[in-house]
Design a protein around this motif. Structure first.
Motif, PDB file in Angstrom:
ATOM      1  N   ASP A 116      -3.364  -0.213  -0.433  1.00  0.00           N
ATOM      2  CA  ASP A 116      -4.215  -1.128  -1.184  1.00  0.00           C
ATOM      3  C   ASP A 116      -3.402  -2.296  -1.741  1.00  0.00           C
ATOM      4  OD1 ASP A 116      -6.426   0.395  -0.672  1.00  0.00           O
ATOM      5  OD2 ASP A 116      -6.458   1.366  -2.631  1.00  0.00           O
ATOM      6  N   ILE A 117      -2.234  -1.991  -2.282  1.00  0.00           N
ATOM      7  CA  ILE A 117      -1.392  -3.044  -2.848  1.00  0.00           C
ATOM      8  C   ILE A 117      -1.001  -4.041  -1.772  1.00  0.00           C
ATOM      9  CG2 ILE A 117       0.872  -3.533  -3.876  1.00  0.00           C
ATOM     10  CD1 ILE A 117       0.556  -0.866  -5.407  1.00  0.00           C
ATOM     11  N   PHE A 118      -0.651  -3.534  -0.601  1.00  0.00           N
ATOM     12  CA  PHE A 118      -0.276  -4.439   0.478  1.00  0.00           C
ATOM     13  C   PHE A 118      -1.449  -5.316   0.893  1.00  0.00           C
ATOM     14  CE2 PHE A 118       4.012  -3.894   1.892  1.00  0.00           C
ATOM     15  CZ  PHE A 118       4.406  -2.745   1.241  1.00  0.00           C
ATOM     16  N   GLN A 119      -2.616  -4.709   1.033  1.00  0.00           N
ATOM     17  CA  GLN A 119      -3.787  -5.465   1.455  1.00  0.00           C
ATOM     18  C   GLN A 119      -4.173  -6.512   0.409  1.00  0.00           C
ATOM     19  OE1 GLN A 119      -5.165  -5.289   4.585  1.00  0.00           O
ATOM     20  NE2 GLN A 119      -5.994  -7.213   3.822  1.00  0.00           N
ATOM     21  N   GLN A 120      -4.117  -6.141  -0.855  1.00  0.00           N
ATOM     22  CA  GLN A 120      -4.450  -7.092  -1.927  1.00  0.00           C
ATOM     23  C   GLN A 120      -3.497  -8.286  -1.898  1.00  0.00           C
ATOM     24  OE1 GLN A 120      -4.332  -4.810  -5.538  1.00  0.00           O
ATOM     25  NE2 GLN A 120      -6.176  -3.643  -5.025  1.00  0.00           N
ATOM     26  N   ASN A 121      -2.220  -8.000  -1.740  1.00  0.00           N
ATOM     27  CA  ASN A 121      -1.242  -9.086  -1.705  1.00  0.00           C
ATOM     28  C   ASN A 121      -1.378  -9.920  -0.433  1.00  0.00           C
ATOM     29  OD1 ASN A 121       0.470  -9.044  -4.181  1.00  0.00           O
ATOM     30  ND2 ASN A 121       0.669  -6.907  -3.559  1.00  0.00           N
ATOM     31  N   ALA A 122      -1.717  -9.295   0.669  1.00  0.00           N
ATOM     32  CA  ALA A 122      -1.938 -10.047   1.913  1.00  0.00           C
ATOM     33  C   ALA A 122      -3.155 -10.963   1.740  1.00  0.00           C
ATOM     34  CB  ALA A 122      -2.150  -9.088   3.081  1.00  0.00           C
ATOM     35  N   ASP A 123      -4.197 -10.445   1.112  1.00  0.00           N
ATOM     36  CA  ASP A 123      -5.394 -11.256   0.863  1.00  0.00           C
ATOM     37  C   ASP A 123      -5.091 -12.446  -0.045  1.00  0.00           C
ATOM     38  OD1 ASP A 123      -6.783  -9.476   2.430  1.00  0.00           O
ATOM     39  OD2 ASP A 123      -7.757  -8.445   0.737  1.00  0.00           O
ATOM     40  N   ARG A 183      -2.377 -13.984   0.040  1.00  0.00           N
ATOM     41  CA  ARG A 183      -1.395 -14.760   0.805  1.00  0.00           C
ATOM     42  C   ARG A 183      -0.036 -14.862   0.080  1.00  0.00           C
ATOM     43  NH1 ARG A 183      -4.335 -16.107   4.931  1.00  0.00           N
ATOM     44  NH2 ARG A 183      -6.378 -17.039   4.797  1.00  0.00           N
ATOM     45  N   ILE A 184       0.379 -13.693  -0.435  1.00  0.00           N
ATOM     46  CA  ILE A 184       1.691 -13.616  -1.083  1.00  0.00           C
ATOM     47  C   ILE A 184       2.752 -13.913  -0.022  1.00  0.00           C
ATOM     48  CG2 ILE A 184       3.332 -12.041  -2.206  1.00  0.00           C
ATOM     49  CD1 ILE A 184       0.996 -12.783  -4.003  1.00  0.00           C
TER      50      ILE A 184
END
Length: 188
Positions: A1-8, A10-11
């Motif tokens: 979830d953390i990865f997806q949130q940060n990808a969304d 655009r980190i």
């Protein structure tokens, strides 16, 4: 979830690497056990850092972190002491006190032998298992006696005693009075 949130969000890639490394060190704290080989942990850390530093996508970073999590989870599953968690044990007893919580049952839940669990329990809690279980059950029984109109037999059954005679005897042993005397003294 953390990865997806940060990808969304655009980190930036280098920030995602930093997040992954922070998560890695949190996961590694879980592997801190005498049964874990320090050289194996060092190799795991080196491999993880190399993979993350060479990763081009979020998925590669996430995959490297998931591999670490699997390895750490497996090391914890092979450490018998990790299953004997005092907080888990007391919470389990509190949630299941009304059931037949024999020593063998608890040992099975914790994936250990009855003898080992019994010794561990006494050393950790300062009382033997049966005494602790009785104290938890009787604490609930006192609440029922003070706050309900249930019969003594019903209260004994609700608090895990197989019959009212055993309940009354145990209650008197620990409280100094019978359940009915306790109920009268508490004004019910």
């Amino acid at each position: 979830d953390i990865f997806q949130q940060n990808a969304d969000l655009r980190i930036h890639h280098h920030q995602m690497v930093h997040i992954a490394k922070s998560m890695f060190f949190l996961v590694m704290k879980q592997a801190d056990s005498p049964s874990v080989d320090r050289n194996e942990l060092f190799r795991l850390e080196s491999d993880f850092i190399r993979k993350v530093d060479q990763a081009f996508t979020y998925e590669e970073i996430q995959k490297a972190l998931m591999e670490v999590m699997r390895v750490v989870a497996n090391t914890r599953n092979h450490d018998p002491r990790s299953k004997l968690n005092p907080a888990f044990i007391s919470q389990y007893i509190e949630l299941h006190y009304m059931e037949n919580l024999y020593l063998d049952h608890m040992a099975e839940v914790l994936d250990t032998s009855s003898k080992y669990f019994s010794n561990y329990f006494k050393k950790t809690f300062g009382v033997n298992y049966v005494e602790y279980l009785n104290k938890v059950r009787l604490s609930h029984a006192r609440e029922y006696l003070r706050n309900t109109d249930l019969s003594i037999a019903e209260i004994g059954e609700k608090t895990g005693y197989s019959n009212s005679s055993t309940f009354t005897t145990t209650f008197k042993k620990y409280s100094g009075v019978s359940p009915s005397e306790y109920r009268k003294a508490s004004g019910k």
